[in-house]
Design a protein around this motif. Structure first.
Motif, PDB file in Angstrom:
ATOM      1  N   UNK A  98      83.796  74.262  76.315  1.00  0.00           N
ATOM      2  CA  UNK A  98      83.516  72.889  75.890  1.00  0.00           C
ATOM      3  C   UNK A  98      83.009  72.036  77.042  1.00  0.00           C
ATOM      4  N   UNK A  99      82.127  71.112  76.723  1.00  0.00           N
ATOM      5  CA  UNK A  99      81.658  70.161  77.728  1.00  0.00           C
ATOM      6  C   UNK A  99      82.802  69.258  78.162  1.00  0.00           C
ATOM      7  N   UNK A 100      82.785  68.788  79.403  1.00  0.00           N
ATOM      8  CA  UNK A 100      83.821  67.846  79.846  1.00  0.00           C
ATOM      9  C   UNK A 100      83.762  66.559  79.029  1.00  0.00           C
ATOM     10  N   UNK A 101      84.881  65.893  78.954  1.00  0.00           N
ATOM     11  CA  UNK A 101      84.947  64.619  78.242  1.00  0.00           C
ATOM     12  C   UNK A 101      84.138  63.563  78.994  1.00  0.00           C
ATOM     13  N   UNK A 102      83.552  62.636  78.247  1.00  0.00           N
ATOM     14  CA  UNK A 102      82.847  61.494  78.827  1.00  0.00           C
ATOM     15  C   UNK A 102      83.403  60.231  78.189  1.00  0.00           C
ATOM     16  N   UNK A 118      77.622  56.875  79.195  1.00  0.00           N
ATOM     17  CA  UNK A 118      79.036  57.211  79.301  1.00  0.00           C
ATOM     18  C   UNK A 118      79.365  57.694  80.714  1.00  0.00           C
ATOM     19  N   UNK A 119      80.663  57.758  80.991  1.00  0.00           N
ATOM     20  CA  UNK A 119      81.177  58.158  82.309  1.00  0.00           C
ATOM     21  C   UNK A 119      81.755  59.571  82.185  1.00  0.00           C
ATOM     22  N   UNK A 120      81.076  60.596  82.728  1.00  0.00           N
ATOM     23  CA  UNK A 120      81.600  61.965  82.625  1.00  0.00           C
ATOM     24  C   UNK A 120      82.791  62.161  83.560  1.00  0.00           C
ATOM     25  N   UNK A 136      83.048  60.400  88.820  1.00  0.00           N
ATOM     26  CA  UNK A 136      83.670  61.292  87.840  1.00  0.00           C
ATOM     27  C   UNK A 136      85.154  61.485  88.076  1.00  0.00           C
ATOM     28  N   UNK A 137      85.644  61.105  89.261  1.00  0.00           N
ATOM     29  CA  UNK A 137      87.079  61.199  89.539  1.00  0.00           C
ATOM     30  C   UNK A 137      87.808  60.006  88.933  1.00  0.00           C
ATOM     31  N   UNK A 138      88.893  60.291  88.246  1.00  0.00           N
ATOM     32  CA  UNK A 138      89.760  59.262  87.684  1.00  0.00           C
ATOM     33  C   UNK A 138      91.122  59.331  88.360  1.00  0.00           C
ATOM     34  N   UNK A 139      91.689  58.165  88.642  1.00  0.00           N
ATOM     35  CA  UNK A 139      93.017  58.090  89.245  1.00  0.00           C
ATOM     36  C   UNK A 139      93.926  57.287  88.324  1.00  0.00           C
ATOM     37  N   UNK A 140      94.983  57.919  87.826  1.00  0.00           N
ATOM     38  CA  UNK A 140      96.010  57.218  87.062  1.00  0.00           C
ATOM     39  C   UNK A 140      97.050  56.706  88.044  1.00  0.00           C
TER      40      UNK A 140
END
Length: 232
Positions: free
Chosen positions: A9-13, A22-24, A194-198
């Motif tokens: 599957x493609x990565x979420x965006x 959109x932001x991949x 593309x990096x997300x930080x919670x």
């Protein structure tokens, strides 16, 4: 000519508020115990020595509004409401005065947790992966660009389950600020778009069950929503 044996599957965006593009999502980093009251409710003291992290696979992320099945292997499935920071420019070994230019935007997120598995593995000094990184374990609302929203200290972060408030705090309760987190993390990773930080969850985490509806809000951002269905 070489080809792939199979497709994945493609990565979420993630949608971006007011935009078509959109932001991949590439990588998902999570900050542990970044609200003092949450650390206390989990039986830990605040640690100001340095932030610490765990990760979630982008393949296990879903968009706000989905219905997910109660996950296998757990009897204590918890919600954790968080502010997500999206990186928009490369940053490496930066100090706190340099990191703001690396931020693309912000969004609401849920760090869903198989708490019983997390605690079991933690008590055995094992990695937390079974408790933290599983299908649909990260839920993301649309992002808002940094030019349109700032994480002011008094903005509220709230999570409701079936309309009942479970988590309610303000962003000034973060132990490590966003700038401090990005600066520290950039000493260990080449952070990139593309990096997300919670950034951590406030006190009030707790169990959810099939039939529950979750809605998380941070003042001025798009809410994050999730419904839980029966196990599959």
């Amino acid at each position: 000519m070489m080809g792939s044996l199979f497709s994945i599957p493609d990565p979420i965006a993630l949608p971006v508020t007011g935009e078509d593009d959109t932001y991949p999502v590439g990588r998902i980093f999570c900050v542990g115990r970044n609200y003092a009251a949450h650390a206390a409710e989990m039986g830990h003291e605040v640690d100001r020595e340095a932030p610490f992290y765990f990760t979630k696979a982008a393949a296990n992320a879903v968009l706000s509004g989905v219905t997910t099945a109660y996950p296998p292997g757990t009897e204590n499935f918890h919600h954790e409401m968080e502010l997500a920071v999206a990186i928009g420019k490369p940053v490496f070994q930066a100090d706190t005065s340099q990191v703001q230019k690396a931020v693309f935007g912000f969004g609401c997120a849920l760090d869903m947790t198989r708490r019983d598995l997390q605690i079991r593995e933690r008590n055995k000094q094992r990695p937390w992966d079974l408790g933290k990184d599983f299908e649909n374990a990260a839920v993301f609302a649309p992002l808002t660009r940094v030019s349109d929203w700032q994480p002011d200290p008094q903005k509220r972060i709230i999570l409701r389950v079936n309309g009942e408030t479970r988590q309610d705090a303000t962003l000034d309760e973060l132990i490590w600020s966003i700038d401090e987190i990005i600066s520290h993390m950039s000493g260990y990773y080449h952070l990139r778009p593309g990096d997300l930080i919670l950034t951590g969850t406030p006190a009030g985490v707790g169990p959810v069950h099939p039939g529950d509806s979750l809605e998380g809000e941070i003042d001025g951002l798009q809410p994050v929503k999730l419904s839980i269905s029966d196990p599959k």
